[in-house]
Design an enzyme around this catalytic site. Structure first.
Site, PDB file in Angstrom:
ATOM      1  N   HIS A 210      70.100  31.037  72.675  1.00 57.98           N
ATOM      2  CA  HIS A 210      71.023  30.322  73.557  1.00 57.98           C
ATOM      3  C   HIS A 210      72.486  30.423  73.158  1.00 57.98           C
ATOM      4  CE1 HIS A 210      70.776  27.179  70.451  1.00 57.98           C
ATOM      5  NE2 HIS A 210      71.903  26.719  70.942  1.00 57.98           N
TER       6      HIS A 210
HETATM    7  C1  UD1 Z   1      75.230  23.129  73.354  1.00 57.23           C
HETATM    8  C2  UD1 Z   1      76.084  23.182  72.095  1.00 57.23           C
HETATM    9  C3  UD1 Z   1      75.411  24.075  71.067  1.00 57.23           C
HETATM   10  C4  UD1 Z   1      73.988  23.628  70.811  1.00 57.23           C
HETATM   11  C5  UD1 Z   1      73.223  23.517  72.126  1.00 57.23           C
HETATM   12  C6  UD1 Z   1      71.876  22.915  71.854  1.00 57.23           C
HETATM   13  C7  UD1 Z   1      78.515  23.031  72.345  1.00 57.23           C
HETATM   14  C8  UD1 Z   1      79.776  23.806  72.299  1.00 57.23           C
HETATM   15  N1  UD1 Z   1      77.395  23.755  72.370  1.00 57.23           N
HETATM   16  O1  UD1 Z   1      75.190  24.443  73.892  1.00 57.23           O
HETATM   17  O2  UD1 Z   1      76.121  24.010  69.848  1.00 57.23           O
HETATM   18  O3  UD1 Z   1      73.376  24.568  69.973  1.00 57.23           O
HETATM   19  O4  UD1 Z   1      73.938  22.664  73.025  1.00 57.23           O
HETATM   20  O5  UD1 Z   1      70.964  23.188  72.851  1.00 57.23           O
HETATM   21  O6  UD1 Z   1      78.550  21.836  72.360  1.00 57.23           O
HETATM   22  N2  UD1 Z   1      72.492  22.963  81.259  1.00 57.23           N
HETATM   23  C9  UD1 Z   1      71.531  22.514  82.144  1.00 57.23           C
HETATM   24  N3  UD1 Z   1      70.911  21.332  81.867  1.00 57.23           N
HETATM   25  C10 UD1 Z   1      71.213  20.565  80.788  1.00 57.23           C
HETATM   26  C11 UD1 Z   1      72.191  21.029  79.900  1.00 57.23           C
HETATM   27  C12 UD1 Z   1      72.825  22.234  80.153  1.00 57.23           C
HETATM   28  O7  UD1 Z   1      71.226  23.167  83.129  1.00 57.23           O
HETATM   29  O8  UD1 Z   1      70.590  19.494  80.599  1.00 57.23           O
HETATM   30  C13 UD1 Z   1      73.123  24.282  81.520  1.00 57.23           C
HETATM   31  C14 UD1 Z   1      74.430  24.190  82.307  1.00 57.23           C
HETATM   32  O9  UD1 Z   1      74.481  25.295  83.156  1.00 57.23           O
HETATM   33  C15 UD1 Z   1      75.483  24.334  81.230  1.00 57.23           C
HETATM   34  C16 UD1 Z   1      74.803  25.248  80.216  1.00 57.23           C
HETATM   35  O10 UD1 Z   1      73.438  24.882  80.260  1.00 57.23           O
HETATM   36  O11 UD1 Z   1      76.678  24.877  81.713  1.00 57.23           O
HETATM   37  C17 UD1 Z   1      75.339  25.087  78.809  1.00 57.23           C
HETATM   38  O12 UD1 Z   1      75.312  23.709  78.392  1.00 57.23           O
HETATM   39  P1  UD1 Z   1      76.373  23.172  77.293  1.00 57.23           P
HETATM   40  O13 UD1 Z   1      76.032  21.799  76.885  1.00 57.23           O
HETATM   41  O14 UD1 Z   1      77.768  23.425  77.736  1.00 57.23           O
HETATM   42  O15 UD1 Z   1      76.176  24.165  76.087  1.00 57.23           O
HETATM   43  P2  UD1 Z   1      74.839  24.680  75.403  1.00 57.23           P
HETATM   44  O16 UD1 Z   1      74.761  26.144  75.576  1.00 57.23           O
HETATM   45  O17 UD1 Z   1      73.711  23.829  75.858  1.00 57.23           O
HETATM   46  N1  UDP Z   2      63.568  22.343  70.731  1.00 57.09           N
HETATM   47  C1  UDP Z   2      62.678  21.775  71.638  1.00 57.09           C
HETATM   48  N2  UDP Z   2      62.228  22.518  72.700  1.00 57.09           N
HETATM   49  C2  UDP Z   2      62.602  23.818  72.891  1.00 57.09           C
HETATM   50  C3  UDP Z   2      63.510  24.393  71.951  1.00 57.09           C
HETATM   51  C4  UDP Z   2      63.985  23.627  70.896  1.00 57.09           C
HETATM   52  O1  UDP Z   2      62.306  20.604  71.488  1.00 57.09           O
HETATM   53  O2  UDP Z   2      62.153  24.431  73.874  1.00 57.09           O
HETATM   54  C5  UDP Z   2      64.092  21.512  69.616  1.00 57.09           C
HETATM   55  C6  UDP Z   2      63.886  22.087  68.239  1.00 57.09           C
HETATM   56  O3  UDP Z   2      62.639  21.693  67.701  1.00 57.09           O
HETATM   57  C7  UDP Z   2      65.056  21.486  67.467  1.00 57.09           C
HETATM   58  C8  UDP Z   2      66.161  21.404  68.501  1.00 57.09           C
HETATM   59  O4  UDP Z   2      65.504  21.450  69.770  1.00 57.09           O
HETATM   60  O5  UDP Z   2      64.721  20.178  67.021  1.00 57.09           O
HETATM   61  C9  UDP Z   2      67.102  22.579  68.337  1.00 57.09           C
HETATM   62  O6  UDP Z   2      67.959  22.648  69.409  1.00 57.09           O
HETATM   63  P1  UDP Z   2      68.758  23.968  69.806  1.00 57.09           P
HETATM   64  O7  UDP Z   2      68.123  25.176  69.257  1.00 57.09           O
HETATM   65  O8  UDP Z   2      68.960  23.891  71.278  1.00 57.09           O
HETATM   66  O9  UDP Z   2      70.198  23.692  69.154  1.00 57.09           O
HETATM   67  P2  UDP Z   2      70.865  24.061  67.746  1.00 57.09           P
HETATM   68  O10 UDP Z   2      70.010  23.530  66.670  1.00 57.09           O
HETATM   69  O11 UDP Z   2      71.049  25.542  67.718  1.00 57.09           O
HETATM   70  O12 UDP Z   2      72.199  23.395  67.828  1.00 57.09           O
END
Ligand code: UD1
Ligand code: UDP
Length: 384
Positions: A210
């Site tokens: 991601h």
């Molecule tokens: C964010 C964090 C990242 C973390 C990740 C965990 C920042 C800069 N990034 O990245 O560090 O590793 O969360 O998963 O804060 N979206 C949905 N539904 C949701 C949430 C997001 O559809 O519930 C989609 C939207 O299109 C959105 C995109 O995901 O634009 C990205 O979401 P965003 O929270 O901006 O960043 P992540 O890539 O999720």
């Molecule tokens: N996780 C989850 N379901 C998924 C993928 C990840 O519950 O399909 C959990 C995972 O066990 C961990 C957390 O989400 O606890 C990690 O989140 P993510 O990889 O999105 O973010 P990061 O750690 O890179 O910020």
């Protein structure tokens, strides 16, 4: 005189924040002088990116949901600052606690410090050294303004001291994400998903991607998926797809991947896409897998704790303890190197790789209790 009650405002926004925060709330609830409040910024909002963690980790519903939703880095950060600013001016808690490195972490930290409210950062000090990552900027900025910095591994404390943070603010306490894992592992092992998929233990791989650097460029995304397709000729690879990645796959026109229908067992080898899976199901999958391929931060740590080999598809990691003590291998971002590393891993499978399983120091399920004790002492010393 009645004892002072300490109002602590705890912040979550994105999926990994819930996992890191749940044990802290539980530990705070054990201290009679603590009044924990929970604020959800709404950065993540889909059921499987947010509410499922509250349900499965037994976390109380947020007292406030700022409902910021998605947006560009800047728009999202700005909106959190604006909405949390209004809330903090009304509520004026005794302390703000943030976890991790997401936009919600930094945005709320900035507001707390500007309002003169003590700020504690849990999972401080991690550094990838890569300033193109939004998370690295969030980490450096949050750490530079926090009053109390709790580190998960020794490298975190060393980085902070090197950056000139005063050592008395820094506490090496362990990892609250591992507290949640310890709390949940039995339930995760009983989760129905592995059985439903009819998977053999160590007979499949798990994939998550991601990071913007991996998924935001169509050519790079196509190349990594081609490499994983190669690996998946040897065993099925389950791919719970993050919503960011879902959007990027569609935008890049990548449509030739299999999707699991959610019901029957897997028909065979190949990459099998599914939506994000709930926390317990995800841990259950990883616990049973032959390996994980990921660019996630937290999954490097969870796989280390479970002794499951992790191939991290990145050029750097802010979590070197997972390599030093654990099962993590940094394979870089060359798809060929990923295939080679997976081949190497699979050729050694079953050779007793778990025999000398080690976990990093203080990853023992009790980090949150240590943190809350330190917060308590700090608040008593600084109470008006
Ligand atoms: C964010 C964090 C990242 C973390 C990740 C965990 C920042 C800069 N990034 O990245 O560090 O590793 O969360 O998963 O804060 N979206 C949905 N539904 C949701 C949430 C997001 O559809 O519930 C989609 C939207 O299109 C959105 C995109 O995901 O634009 C990205 O979401 P965003 O929270 O901006 O960043 P992540 O890539 O999720
Ligand atoms: N996780 C989850 N379901 C998924 C993928 C990840 O519950 O399909 C959990 C995972 O066990 C961990 C957390 O989400 O606890 C990690 O989140 P993510 O990889 O999105 O973010 P990061 O750690 O890179 O910020």
């Amino acid at each position: 005189m009645p004892k002072k009650q300490y109002r602590i405002m705890n912040i979550v926004g994105a999926r990994p924040n819930m996992v890191k925060m749940a044990p802290l709330i539980r530990a705070m609830q054990q201290i009679p002088e603590f009044l924990p409040m929970l604020v959800h910024t709404g950065q993540h909002y889909d059921y499987l990116m947010s509410q499922v963690f509250f349900d499965q980790l037994g976390m109380p519903a947020p007292d406030y949901n700022l409902e910021v939703g998605s947006g560009s880095q800047h728009a999202q950060t700005a909106e959190i600052i604006r909405r949390f600013g209004e809330l903090l001016q009304q509520e004026r808690p005794d302390m703000v606690v943030v976890v991790g490195d997401v936009n919600s972490t930094f945005a709320c930290s900035l507001v707390a410090v500007k309002e003169g409210i003590p700020l504690a950062h849990v999972e401080a000090g991690l550094r990838s050294g890569d300033r193109t990552m939004p998370e690295e900027i969030n980490r450096v900025l949050t750490d530079s303004i926090a009053d109390l910095l709790f580190t998960t591994e020794e490298s975190g404390s060393q980085n902070l001291i090197r950056e000139g943070i005063s050592p008395e603010k820094v506490f090496f306490v362990g990892n609250t994400m591992i507290d949640s894992l310890v709390h949940s592992i039995d339930a995760a092992r009983a989760s129905a998903l592995v059985g439903k998929l009819a998977l053999t233990r160590r007979g499949f791989g798990v994939l998550t991607l991601h990071r913007p650097a991996t998924v935001d460029h169509p050519e790079k995304l196509r190349a990594v998926l081609a490499a994983i397709a190669e690996i998946s000729k040897r065993l099925p690879i389950l791919f719970p797809v993050h919503p960011r990645t879902q959007g990027k796959l569609a935008a890049a026109g990548i449509e030739n991947l299999n999707s699991w229908n959610g019901e029957s067992s897997l028909p065979g080898k190949g990459i099998w896409m599914m939506g994000p899976v709930g926390y317990l199901d995800f841990l259950g999958l990883v616990d049973s897998a032959a390996f994980v391929i990921t660019d996630s931060g937290g999954i490097q740590e969870e796989s280390t704790f479970m002794g499951v080999p992790c191939l991290t598809f990145r050029d750097n990691t802010e979590r070197p303890a997972t390599i030093e003590y654990g099962t993590n291998r940094l394979v870089g971002t060359d798809p060929e190197s990923l295939v080679k590393n997976a081949d190497d891993l699979l050729s050694r499978a079953g050779q007793g790789s778990n025999d000398n399983l080690k976990v990093p120091p203080l990853w023992d399920g009790h980090a949150a209790e240590r943190i809350v004790e330190i917060l308590h002492r700090y608040l008593q010393q600084h109470a008006e």
